[in-house]
Design a protein around this motif. Structure first.
Motif, PDB file in Angstrom:
ATOM      1  N   THR A 187       0.833  -1.213   0.000  1.00 26.71           N
ATOM      2  CA  THR A 187       0.000   0.000   0.000  1.00 26.71           C
ATOM      3  C   THR A 187       0.862   1.255   0.000  1.00 26.71           C
ATOM      4  O   THR A 187       0.510   2.243  -0.660  1.00 26.71           O
ATOM      5  CB  THR A 187      -0.953   0.010   1.204  1.00 26.71           C
ATOM      6  N   VAL A 188       1.987   1.222   0.703  1.00 22.78           N
ATOM      7  CA  VAL A 188       2.911   2.368   0.694  1.00 22.78           C
ATOM      8  C   VAL A 188       3.466   2.559  -0.711  1.00 22.78           C
ATOM      9  O   VAL A 188       3.535   3.681  -1.220  1.00 22.78           O
ATOM     10  CB  VAL A 188       4.057   2.157   1.717  1.00 22.78           C
ATOM     11  N   LYS A 189       3.844   1.468  -1.359  1.00 29.34           N
ATOM     12  CA  LYS A 189       4.372   1.543  -2.722  1.00 29.34           C
ATOM     13  C   LYS A 189       3.346   2.140  -3.673  1.00 29.34           C
ATOM     14  O   LYS A 189       3.668   3.011  -4.486  1.00 29.34           O
ATOM     15  CB  LYS A 189       4.775   0.149  -3.193  1.00 29.34           C
ATOM     16  N   LYS A 190       2.107   1.706  -3.545  1.00 28.85           N
ATOM     17  CA  LYS A 190       1.047   2.199  -4.423  1.00 28.85           C
ATOM     18  C   LYS A 190       0.838   3.702  -4.244  1.00 28.85           C
ATOM     19  O   LYS A 190       0.747   4.448  -5.219  1.00 28.85           O
ATOM     20  CB  LYS A 190      -0.244   1.438  -4.114  1.00 28.85           C
ATOM     21  N   SER A 191       0.793   4.151  -2.994  1.00 35.75           N
ATOM     22  CA  SER A 191       0.549   5.576  -2.750  1.00 35.75           C
ATOM     23  C   SER A 191       1.747   6.427  -3.166  1.00 35.75           C
ATOM     24  O   SER A 191       1.577   7.526  -3.707  1.00 35.75           O
ATOM     25  CB  SER A 191       0.196   5.818  -1.286  1.00 35.75           C
ATOM     26  N   LEU A 192       2.971   5.934  -2.947  1.00 36.85           N
ATOM     27  CA  LEU A 192       4.151   6.703  -3.348  1.00 36.85           C
ATOM     28  C   LEU A 192       4.289   6.780  -4.867  1.00 36.85           C
ATOM     29  O   LEU A 192       4.627   7.832  -5.410  1.00 36.85           O
ATOM     30  CB  LEU A 192       5.419   6.097  -2.739  1.00 36.85           C
ATOM     31  N   GLU A 193       4.020   5.672  -5.562  1.00 34.87           N
ATOM     32  CA  GLU A 193       4.093   5.700  -7.029  1.00 34.87           C
ATOM     33  C   GLU A 193       3.012   6.594  -7.619  1.00 34.87           C
ATOM     34  O   GLU A 193       3.249   7.300  -8.604  1.00 34.87           O
ATOM     35  CB  GLU A 193       3.992   4.284  -7.584  1.00 34.87           C
ATOM     36  N   GLU A 194       1.850   6.602  -7.011  1.00 34.38           N
ATOM     37  CA  GLU A 194       0.772   7.487  -7.476  1.00 34.38           C
ATOM     38  C   GLU A 194       1.177   8.944  -7.291  1.00 34.38           C
ATOM     39  O   GLU A 194       0.971   9.776  -8.174  1.00 34.38           O
ATOM     40  CB  GLU A 194      -0.496   7.183  -6.678  1.00 34.38           C
ATOM     41  N   ARG A 195       1.785   9.250  -6.159  1.00 31.58           N
ATOM     42  CA  ARG A 195       2.233  10.610  -5.885  1.00 31.58           C
ATOM     43  C   ARG A 195       3.354  11.014  -6.844  1.00 31.58           C
ATOM     44  O   ARG A 195       3.415  12.150  -7.298  1.00 31.58           O
ATOM     45  CB  ARG A 195       2.718  10.679  -4.437  1.00 31.58           C
ATOM     46  N   TYR A 196       4.229  10.074  -7.201  1.00 30.02           N
ATOM     47  CA  TYR A 196       5.331  10.358  -8.117  1.00 30.02           C
ATOM     48  C   TYR A 196       4.827  10.627  -9.531  1.00 30.02           C
ATOM     49  O   TYR A 196       5.296  11.547 -10.202  1.00 30.02           O
ATOM     50  CB  TYR A 196       6.325   9.191  -8.129  1.00 30.02           C
ATOM     51  N   THR A 197       3.869   9.819  -9.996  1.00 31.29           N
ATOM     52  CA  THR A 197       3.383   9.989 -11.368  1.00 31.29           C
ATOM     53  C   THR A 197       2.587  11.278 -11.533  1.00 31.29           C
ATOM     54  O   THR A 197       2.561  11.845 -12.619  1.00 31.29           O
ATOM     55  CB  THR A 197       2.508   8.799 -11.798  1.00 31.29           C
ATOM     56  N   THR A 198       1.941  11.770 -10.473  1.00 34.44           N
ATOM     57  CA  THR A 198       1.218  13.039 -10.573  1.00 34.44           C
ATOM     58  C   THR A 198       2.155  14.236 -10.549  1.00 34.44           C
ATOM     59  O   THR A 198       1.763  15.332 -10.916  1.00 34.44           O
ATOM     60  CB  THR A 198       0.181  13.183  -9.442  1.00 34.44           C
ATOM     61  N   GLY A 199       3.400  14.030 -10.101  1.00 35.98           N
ATOM     62  CA  GLY A 199       4.372  15.116 -10.106  1.00 35.98           C
ATOM     63  C   GLY A 199       4.393  15.925  -8.825  1.00 35.98           C
ATOM     64  O   GLY A 199       5.061  16.954  -8.761  1.00 35.98           O
ATOM     65  N   LYS A 200       3.701  15.484  -7.793  1.00 32.87           N
ATOM     66  CA  LYS A 200       3.702  16.210  -6.523  1.00 32.87           C
ATOM     67  C   LYS A 200       4.915  15.792  -5.699  1.00 32.87           C
ATOM     68  O   LYS A 200       5.399  14.673  -5.796  1.00 32.87           O
ATOM     69  CB  LYS A 200       2.424  15.905  -5.740  1.00 32.87           C
ATOM     70  N   ASN A 201       5.400  16.718  -4.870  1.00 34.20           N
ATOM     71  CA  ASN A 201       6.516  16.464  -3.956  1.00 34.20           C
ATOM     72  C   ASN A 201       7.735  15.902  -4.686  1.00 34.20           C
ATOM     73  O   ASN A 201       8.244  14.847  -4.345  1.00 34.20           O
ATOM     74  CB  ASN A 201       6.096  15.527  -2.826  1.00 34.20           C
ATOM     75  N   ARG A 202       8.233  16.636  -5.660  1.00 33.58           N
ATOM     76  CA  ARG A 202       9.363  16.162  -6.456  1.00 33.58           C
ATOM     77  C   ARG A 202      10.618  15.988  -5.613  1.00 33.58           C
ATOM     78  O   ARG A 202      11.447  15.114  -5.878  1.00 33.58           O
ATOM     79  CB  ARG A 202       9.647  17.145  -7.591  1.00 33.58           C
ATOM     80  N   TRP A 203      10.775  16.795  -4.562  1.00 32.88           N
ATOM     81  CA  TRP A 203      11.958  16.710  -3.709  1.00 32.88           C
ATOM     82  C   TRP A 203      12.065  15.340  -3.054  1.00 32.88           C
ATOM     83  O   TRP A 203      13.158  14.804  -2.908  1.00 32.88           O
ATOM     84  CB  TRP A 203      11.891  17.798  -2.628  1.00 32.88           C
ATOM     85  N   PHE A 204      10.946  14.785  -2.665  1.00 32.08           N
ATOM     86  CA  PHE A 204      10.946  13.524  -1.933  1.00 32.08           C
ATOM     87  C   PHE A 204      11.435  12.365  -2.795  1.00 32.08           C
ATOM     88  O   PHE A 204      11.965  11.391  -2.279  1.00 32.08           O
ATOM     89  CB  PHE A 204       9.539  13.238  -1.409  1.00 32.08           C
ATOM     90  N   PHE A 205      11.288  12.462  -4.100  1.00 33.79           N
ATOM     91  CA  PHE A 205      11.614  11.349  -4.999  1.00 33.79           C
ATOM     92  C   PHE A 205      12.989  11.486  -5.652  1.00 33.79           C
ATOM     93  O   PHE A 205      13.301  10.756  -6.580  1.00 33.79           O
ATOM     94  CB  PHE A 205      10.528  11.188  -6.049  1.00 33.79           C
TER      95      PHE A 205
END
Length: 146
Positions: free
Chosen positions: A123-141
């Motif tokens: 579930t963490v992987k799913k939420s982090l990948e979703e956040r990455y593909t939308t382009g939010k919080n670029r610093w975190f990735f």
């Protein structure tokens, strides 16, 4: 390498919401994490003040426009981890990351069974990948450069 981060103490207000922080997991290797649940007084198993954190073990690779969609999808994958970390090993940053859905998924009981831990990681992987593909919080990735 200096050890100034070990003497740093949190104020109570900084742990009220999930915030992005940096935690050293191995000497000379720093990873970015999000505090899911702070435990100021400790618990029965861990008598010291600690936090349940979720972070990125393997960051997504760089993507260009010329790459095919399948290659872009493959390079956008994230390998997460969940851990219990002592406050002395956390260094706060000015960045925040809101992951409200993870508060109910990761608890102290998650670490008792390996199957529960794997489900929480998914579930963490799913939420982090979703956040990455939308382009939010670029610093975190982006990986830290030291």
């Amino acid at each position: 390498m200096s050890t100034w981060y070990r003497t740093f103490r949190f104020s109570t207000t900084s742990r009220t919401q999930p915030t992005a922080t940096i935690t050293p997991t191995v000497v000379m290797k720093f990873l970015k994490v999000v505090i899911i649940q702070p435990l100021d007084s400790g618990s029965k198993t861990h008598s010291f003040p600690h936090a349940l954190v979720a972070g990125i073990e393997r960051y997504p690779s760089q993507i260009t426009r010329r790459m095919s969609k399948t290659r872009q999808a493959k390079r956008s994958k994230v390998k997460p981890f969940i851990k219990i970390v002592n406050y002395n090993h956390l260094m706060p940053t000015r960045y925040t990351l809101e992951l409200e859905g993870l508060k109910n998924v990761i608890t102290n009981d998650t670490f008792k069974e390996p199957s529960q831990r794997e489900e929480a990681k998914k579930t963490v992987k799913k939420s982090l990948e979703e956040r990455y593909t939308t382009g939010k919080n670029r610093w975190f990735f982006t990986p830290l450069r030291f």
